[in-house]
Design a protein around this motif. Structure first.
Motif, PDB file in Angstrom:
ATOM      1  N   GLU A  10      28.584 -12.607  -8.020  1.00 14.73           N
ATOM      2  CA  GLU A  10      27.218 -12.387  -8.475  1.00 14.73           C
ATOM      3  C   GLU A  10      26.730 -13.611  -9.252  1.00 14.73           C
ATOM      4  O   GLU A  10      26.944 -13.735 -10.453  1.00 14.73           O
ATOM      5  N   TYR A  11      26.060 -14.490  -8.533  1.00 15.72           N
ATOM      6  CA  TYR A  11      25.566 -15.743  -9.090  1.00 15.72           C
ATOM      7  C   TYR A  11      24.051 -15.808  -8.928  1.00 15.72           C
ATOM      8  O   TYR A  11      23.448 -14.934  -8.324  1.00 15.72           O
ATOM      9  N   PRO A  12      23.384 -16.841  -9.477  1.00 13.47           N
ATOM     10  CA  PRO A  12      21.921 -16.816  -9.548  1.00 13.47           C
ATOM     11  C   PRO A  12      21.193 -16.468  -8.253  1.00 13.47           C
ATOM     12  O   PRO A  12      20.319 -15.602  -8.261  1.00 13.47           O
ATOM     13  N   ASN A  13      21.494 -17.124  -7.156  1.00 17.85           N
ATOM     14  CA  ASN A  13      20.781 -16.813  -5.914  1.00 17.85           C
ATOM     15  C   ASN A  13      20.999 -15.363  -5.508  1.00 17.85           C
ATOM     16  O   ASN A  13      20.123 -14.709  -4.948  1.00 17.85           O
ATOM     17  N   PHE A  14      22.195 -14.870  -5.747  1.00 15.41           N
ATOM     18  CA  PHE A  14      22.541 -13.490  -5.399  1.00 15.41           C
ATOM     19  C   PHE A  14      21.739 -12.526  -6.265  1.00 15.41           C
ATOM     20  O   PHE A  14      21.131 -11.580  -5.779  1.00 15.41           O
ATOM     21  N   ASN A  15      21.737 -12.765  -7.547  1.00 14.59           N
ATOM     22  CA  ASN A  15      21.120 -11.818  -8.475  1.00 14.59           C
ATOM     23  C   ASN A  15      19.605 -11.754  -8.360  1.00 14.59           C
ATOM     24  O   ASN A  15      19.006 -10.688  -8.493  1.00 14.59           O
ATOM     25  N   ASP A  16      18.950 -12.895  -8.135  1.00 18.37           N
ATOM     26  CA  ASP A  16      17.493 -12.863  -8.123  1.00 18.37           C
ATOM     27  C   ASP A  16      16.915 -12.692  -6.720  1.00 18.37           C
ATOM     28  O   ASP A  16      15.702 -12.621  -6.546  1.00 18.37           O
ATOM     29  N   VAL A  28      32.450 -21.387 -11.621  1.00 19.01           N
ATOM     30  CA  VAL A  28      31.217 -22.136 -11.869  1.00 19.01           C
ATOM     31  C   VAL A  28      30.421 -22.179 -10.577  1.00 19.01           C
ATOM     32  O   VAL A  28      30.971 -22.436  -9.502  1.00 19.01           O
ATOM     33  N   CYS A  29      29.116 -21.923 -10.659  1.00 15.76           N
ATOM     34  CA  CYS A  29      28.226 -22.023  -9.502  1.00 15.76           C
ATOM     35  C   CYS A  29      27.301 -23.214  -9.714  1.00 15.76           C
ATOM     36  O   CYS A  29      26.645 -23.323 -10.748  1.00 15.76           O
ATOM     37  N   MET A  30      27.259 -24.107  -8.715  1.00 19.80           N
ATOM     38  CA  MET A  30      26.355 -25.250  -8.780  1.00 19.80           C
ATOM     39  C   MET A  30      25.607 -25.369  -7.454  1.00 19.80           C
ATOM     40  O   MET A  30      25.991 -24.752  -6.456  1.00 19.80           O
ATOM     41  N   TRP A  31      24.557 -26.179  -7.467  1.00 17.49           N
ATOM     42  CA  TRP A  31      23.759 -26.372  -6.258  1.00 17.49           C
ATOM     43  C   TRP A  31      24.078 -27.718  -5.625  1.00 17.49           C
ATOM     44  O   TRP A  31      24.273 -28.724  -6.327  1.00 17.49           O
ATOM     45  N   LEU A  32      24.117 -27.729  -4.288  1.00 22.91           N
ATOM     46  CA  LEU A  32      24.320 -28.968  -3.548  1.00 22.91           C
ATOM     47  C   LEU A  32      22.993 -29.720  -3.479  1.00 22.91           C
ATOM     48  O   LEU A  32      21.978 -29.175  -3.044  1.00 22.91           O
ATOM     49  N   ALA A  33      23.010 -30.980  -3.896  1.00 22.13           N
ATOM     50  CA  ALA A  33      21.783 -31.773  -3.882  1.00 22.13           C
ATOM     51  C   ALA A  33      21.393 -32.130  -2.451  1.00 22.13           C
ATOM     52  O   ALA A  33      22.245 -32.362  -1.591  1.00 22.13           O
ATOM     53  N   SER A  34      20.091 -32.166  -2.196  1.00 24.41           N
ATOM     54  CA  SER A  34      19.601 -32.507  -0.858  1.00 24.41           C
ATOM     55  C   SER A  34      19.278 -33.987  -0.720  1.00 24.41           C
ATOM     56  O   SER A  34      19.024 -34.465   0.389  1.00 24.41           O
ATOM     57  N   ASP A  35      19.298 -34.722  -1.842  1.00 29.31           N
ATOM     58  CA  ASP A  35      18.976 -36.149  -1.774  1.00 29.31           C
ATOM     59  C   ASP A  35      19.805 -36.962  -2.767  1.00 29.31           C
ATOM     60  O   ASP A  35      19.390 -38.015  -3.235  1.00 29.31           O
ATOM     61  N   ARG A  86      21.324 -24.235  -1.363  1.00 30.23           N
ATOM     62  CA  ARG A  86      22.737 -24.144  -0.980  1.00 30.23           C
ATOM     63  C   ARG A  86      23.632 -24.315  -2.208  1.00 30.23           C
ATOM     64  O   ARG A  86      23.375 -25.189  -3.055  1.00 30.23           O
ATOM     65  N   THR A  87      24.674 -23.495  -2.288  1.00 29.33           N
ATOM     66  CA  THR A  87      25.511 -23.479  -3.488  1.00 29.33           C
ATOM     67  C   THR A  87      26.969 -23.812  -3.173  1.00 29.33           C
ATOM     68  O   THR A  87      27.406 -23.784  -2.026  1.00 29.33           O
ATOM     69  N   ILE A  88      27.687 -24.119  -4.224  1.00 26.63           N
ATOM     70  CA  ILE A  88      29.143 -24.186  -4.186  1.00 26.63           C
ATOM     71  C   ILE A  88      29.655 -23.455  -5.422  1.00 26.63           C
ATOM     72  O   ILE A  88      29.134 -23.648  -6.527  1.00 26.63           O
ATOM     73  N   VAL A  89      30.605 -22.548  -5.226  1.00 27.71           N
ATOM     74  CA  VAL A  89      31.209 -21.784  -6.315  1.00 27.71           C
ATOM     75  C   VAL A  89      32.689 -22.147  -6.360  1.00 27.71           C
ATOM     76  O   VAL A  89      33.372 -22.099  -5.329  1.00 27.71           O
ATOM     77  N   TYR A  90      33.191 -22.512  -7.538  1.00 24.78           N
ATOM     78  CA  TYR A  90      34.585 -22.963  -7.609  1.00 24.78           C
ATOM     79  C   TYR A  90      35.250 -22.447  -8.878  1.00 24.78           C
ATOM     80  O   TYR A  90      34.585 -22.104  -9.862  1.00 24.78           O
ATOM     81  N   ASN A 102      32.582 -35.243  -4.276  1.00 28.97           N
ATOM     82  CA  ASN A 102      32.506 -35.813  -5.617  1.00 28.97           C
ATOM     83  C   ASN A 102      32.785 -34.783  -6.705  1.00 28.97           C
ATOM     84  O   ASN A 102      33.345 -35.114  -7.754  1.00 28.97           O
ATOM     85  N   LEU A 103      32.421 -33.527  -6.450  1.00 26.38           N
ATOM     86  CA  LEU A 103      32.758 -32.477  -7.402  1.00 26.38           C
ATOM     87  C   LEU A 103      34.272 -32.323  -7.489  1.00 26.38           C
ATOM     88  O   LEU A 103      34.843 -32.236  -8.590  1.00 26.38           O
ATOM     89  N   ALA A 104      34.942 -32.291  -6.336  1.00 26.58           N
ATOM     90  CA  ALA A 104      36.404 -32.163  -6.326  1.00 26.58           C
ATOM     91  C   ALA A 104      37.054 -33.336  -7.063  1.00 26.58           C
ATOM     92  O   ALA A 104      37.987 -33.159  -7.863  1.00 26.58           O
ATOM     93  N   LYS A 105      36.558 -34.517  -6.838  1.00 31.37           N
ATOM     94  CA  LYS A 105      37.123 -35.695  -7.503  1.00 31.37           C
ATOM     95  C   LYS A 105      36.948 -35.641  -9.019  1.00 31.37           C
ATOM     96  O   LYS A 105      37.774 -36.174  -9.770  1.00 31.37           O
ATOM     97  N   SER A 106      35.886 -34.976  -9.458  1.00 32.30           N
ATOM     98  CA  SER A 106      35.597 -34.950 -10.884  1.00 32.30           C
ATOM     99  C   SER A 106      36.344 -33.855 -11.641  1.00 32.30           C
ATOM    100  O   SER A 106      36.566 -33.986 -12.849  1.00 32.30           O
ATOM    101  N   VAL A 107      36.755 -32.773 -10.958  1.00 33.54           N
ATOM    102  CA  VAL A 107      37.366 -31.649 -11.685  1.00 33.54           C
ATOM    103  C   VAL A 107      38.838 -31.414 -11.336  1.00 33.54           C
ATOM    104  O   VAL A 107      39.569 -30.797 -12.116  1.00 33.54           O
ATOM    105  N   VAL A 108      39.295 -31.883 -10.197  1.00 34.82           N
ATOM    106  CA  VAL A 108      40.658 -31.577  -9.747  1.00 34.82           C
ATOM    107  C   VAL A 108      41.622 -32.665 -10.191  1.00 34.82           C
ATOM    108  O   VAL A 108      41.397 -33.850  -9.940  1.00 34.82           O
TER     109      VAL A 108
END
Length: 293
Positions: free
Chosen positions: A77-83, A106-113, A125-129, A166-172
């Motif tokens: 249950e994350y922002p796009n889901f809830n609203d 953590v839920c984040m949004w994938l940037a389009s640009d 579009r989201t990524i939840v990790y 880049n998210l994986a590189k920054s947190v893993v």
């Protein structure tokens, strides 16, 4: 340890025939039957899993809980889901007897640009990790569920993929295993091969690894597609199923780093709709992969 990635798309055009309640029953029974350790869901929405026209309609998690005695912990249950603002939401469920959660998802949004994820909505579009520990081996790992755009703008798809990397590189931690599962809308021979190659810059592909090591069954070897060539918007029926032999339609992936693939399967079960026609549960087929750390 196994990972399951179903697409939960609902099309209003065929809601009465396909999605409700047959798809809930079908997807729930598949989750329970595959004895999944982690499930990464794609295309969730608050209205998707509770049909307003069915008097005692169940959410998917309610039916799964009924079948397996509340086995899973649900984190979807994350922002796009809830609203209700977008169909393109991700989330997951996990078996607490197999893994424990180290940090909250953590839920984040994938940037389009751009090539880094955003903490505000961009393109939908989201990524939840989240960070986990595998209880039997004591190994820690990261798991992410995502859904890359199908936009005609191929550059936007590539930005989405770069955000994941880049998210994986920054947190893993460089010594830890990392899984990425979801509807990537790309393949090695599709119109978005560059997007697929960006993802391969960090992860391996469970299907490709299973194929390389000779552990794919004949069905998956001959029919790699996870997105049928017909039935757009989830209207496909068993009678319409075709074009599974094309790598072009292998849009869904379970990707991994620092693990060994020991099994792979694309589940193409059909379920009877209330109109008596057999449908597949979504516009993509779910995939499953097994690993050793």
């Amino acid at each position: 340890f196994n990972v399951y990635s179903p697409n939960a798309r609902k099309s209003d055009k065929v809601a009465a025939g396909r999605m409700w309640p047959s798809a809930i029953e079908g997807l729930a029974r598949t989750i329970v039957g595959m004895d999944c350790d982690i499930i990464g869901f794609n295309e969730l929405r608050n209205t998707v899993w509770h049909h307003p026209d069915v008097e005692d309609g169940h959410q998917l998690k309610d039916r799964v809980n009924e079948l397996n005695g509340n086995k899973y912990v649900w984190k979807w249950e994350y922002p796009n889901f809830n609203d209700g603002s977008s169909d393109f939401c991700n989330g997951f469920a996990y078996d607490p007897d197999v893994v424990s959660l180290i940090s909250e998802p953590v839920c984040m949004w994938l940037a389009s640009d751009a090539t880094t994820c955003l903490d505000k909505k961009d393109g939908g579009r989201t990524i939840v990790y989240a960070h986990f520990k595998h209880l039997e081996t004591g190994k820690t790992f990261w798991f992410a569920s995502t859904h890359i755009t199908l936009s005609d703008d191929k550059q936007q798809s590539q930005y989405n993929a770069a955000c994941c990397v880049n998210l994986a590189k920054s947190v893993v931690d460089h010594k830890e295993t990392c899984f990425l599962a979801g509807d990537m809308n790309c393949a090695s021979k599709s119109i978005r091969p560059a997007t697929y190659e960006i993802l391969l810059g960090y992860w391996g592909d469970a299907y490709a690894s299973a194929k390389e090591h000779g552990i794919l069954n004949d069905e998956n070897l001959a029919k790699p597609a996870t997105r049928p060539g017909t039935g757009k918007d989830g209207t496909g029926t068993a009678a319409e199923l075709k074009e599974l032999q094309y790598e072009y339609y292998r849009y869904d992936h379970i990707m991994f780093d620092k693990a060994k693939v020991t099994g792979y399967n694309c589940i193409r079960d059909f379920y009877p709709g209330v109109d008596g026609i057999d449908y597949w549960p979504s516009d993509h087929f779910p995939i499953w992969a097994e690993f050793e750390f």
